[in-house]
Design a protein around this motif. Sequence first.
Motif, mmCIF file in Angstrom:
data_model
loop_
_atom_site.group_PDB
_atom_site.id
_atom_site.type_symbol
_atom_site.label_atom_id
_atom_site.label_comp_id
_atom_site.label_asym_id
_atom_site.label_seq_id
_atom_site.Cartn_x
_atom_site.Cartn_y
_atom_site.Cartn_z
ATOM 1 N N GLU A 195 30.227 -89.234 72.545
ATOM 2 C CA GLU A 195 30.002 -89.109 71.101
ATOM 3 C C GLU A 195 31.352 -88.731 70.496
ATOM 4 O O GLU A 195 31.855 -87.639 70.734
ATOM 5 N N LYS A 252 26.083 -91.102 64.157
ATOM 6 C CA LYS A 252 24.746 -91.046 64.785
ATOM 7 C C LYS A 252 23.931 -92.311 64.531
ATOM 8 O O LYS A 252 23.318 -92.845 65.445
ATOM 9 N N ASP A 270 17.846 -75.691 67.551
ATOM 10 C CA ASP A 270 18.961 -75.130 66.773
ATOM 11 C C ASP A 270 19.472 -76.187 65.778
ATOM 12 O O ASP A 270 20.194 -75.861 64.841
ATOM 13 N N THR A 293 15.779 -73.349 75.340
ATOM 14 C CA THR A 293 15.491 -72.403 76.424
ATOM 15 C C THR A 293 16.063 -71.048 76.021
ATOM 16 O O THR A 293 17.254 -70.957 75.677
ATOM 17 N N ILE A 331 19.880 -68.204 77.310
ATOM 18 C CA ILE A 331 21.049 -68.776 78.001
ATOM 19 C C ILE A 331 21.812 -69.689 77.048
ATOM 20 O O ILE A 331 21.207 -70.446 76.281
HETATM 21 N N1 C2G Z 1 20.053 -76.320 74.447
HETATM 22 C C1 C2G Z 1 18.782 -75.799 74.743
HETATM 23 N N2 C2G Z 1 18.662 -74.529 75.200
HETATM 24 C C2 C2G Z 1 19.752 -73.735 75.382
HETATM 25 C C3 C2G Z 1 21.033 -74.245 75.106
HETATM 26 C C4 C2G Z 1 21.161 -75.549 74.645
HETATM 27 O O1 C2G Z 1 17.761 -76.495 74.577
HETATM 28 N N3 C2G Z 1 19.571 -72.489 75.806
HETATM 29 C C5 C2G Z 1 20.173 -77.697 73.938
HETATM 30 C C6 C2G Z 1 20.741 -77.759 72.523
HETATM 31 O O2 C2G Z 1 19.742 -77.465 71.576
HETATM 32 C C7 C2G Z 1 21.223 -79.201 72.471
HETATM 33 C C8 C2G Z 1 21.632 -79.468 73.945
HETATM 34 O O3 C2G Z 1 21.050 -78.430 74.735
HETATM 35 O O4 C2G Z 1 20.156 -80.068 72.112
HETATM 36 C C9 C2G Z 1 23.140 -79.455 74.101
HETATM 37 O O5 C2G Z 1 23.624 -78.217 73.639
HETATM 38 P P1 C2G Z 1 25.204 -78.017 73.464
HETATM 39 O O6 C2G Z 1 25.897 -78.396 74.685
HETATM 40 O O7 C2G Z 1 25.402 -76.665 72.875
HETATM 41 O O8 C2G Z 1 25.562 -79.150 72.431
HETATM 42 P P2 C2G Z 1 25.933 -79.016 70.905
HETATM 43 O O9 C2G Z 1 27.227 -78.309 70.750
HETATM 44 O O10 C2G Z 1 24.716 -78.506 70.197
HETATM 45 O O11 C2G Z 1 26.256 -80.536 70.564
HETATM 46 O O12 C2G Z 1 25.802 -84.302 67.821
HETATM 47 C C10 C2G Z 1 25.332 -83.080 68.231
HETATM 48 C C11 C2G Z 1 26.228 -82.391 69.188
HETATM 49 O O13 C2G Z 1 26.892 -83.213 70.083
HETATM 50 C C12 C2G Z 1 25.385 -81.335 69.889
#
Ligand code: C2G
Length: 129
Positions: free
Chosen positions: A72, A78, A95, A115, A118
């Motif tokens: 991405e 998107k 989030d 989750t 974490i």
């Molecule tokens: N996630 C989750 N539970 C956590 C941590 C993360 O469900 N405890 C999910 C986030 O909600 C997201 C995915 O894991 O859907 C990836 O999280 P990140 O690596 O933090 O990615 P992010 O910085 O949110 O990048 O275009 C959107 C971005 O690329 C998203």
Amino acid sequence: MRRVITFGTFDLFHIGHLNIIERAKAKGDYLIVGVSSDQLNYSKKQKYPVCPEDSRSRIISALQVVDEVFFEESLELKSEYIKKYKVDVLVMGDDWKGRFDEFESICEVVYLDRTPSISTTEIIEIIKK
Ligand code: C2G
């Protein structure tokens, strides 16, 4: 065949990442993951992820439930990605709730519970201490 897409940085890969990827796959038959590029992270946060993009995308590609991975390169692309990969469902953690509703005209948009207890940021903080 129902095609699902999800996006993320997936830095310091952890169980929250695995949970959302597995639950995204369960929404369809074919899972495409957009791994955010190092440059996109730098432009959003003025810092690079701990793990470089090639490592992050190799980890995601190695998961059994993942069928296709791409970088991405921009948050603004998107709808292009959704069309290019012929996506039926976009899945993100809650989030991001509401942030992708504009794509409901071209695909289903689903937000899943994160989750608890974490995150990459918390892992970095714990290791620093
Ligand atoms: N996630 C989750 N539970 C956590 C941590 C993360 O469900 N405890 C999910 C986030 O909600 C997201 C995915 O894991 O859907 C990836 O999280 P990140 O690596 O933090 O990615 P992010 O910085 O949110 O990048 O275009 C959107 C971005 O690329 C998203």
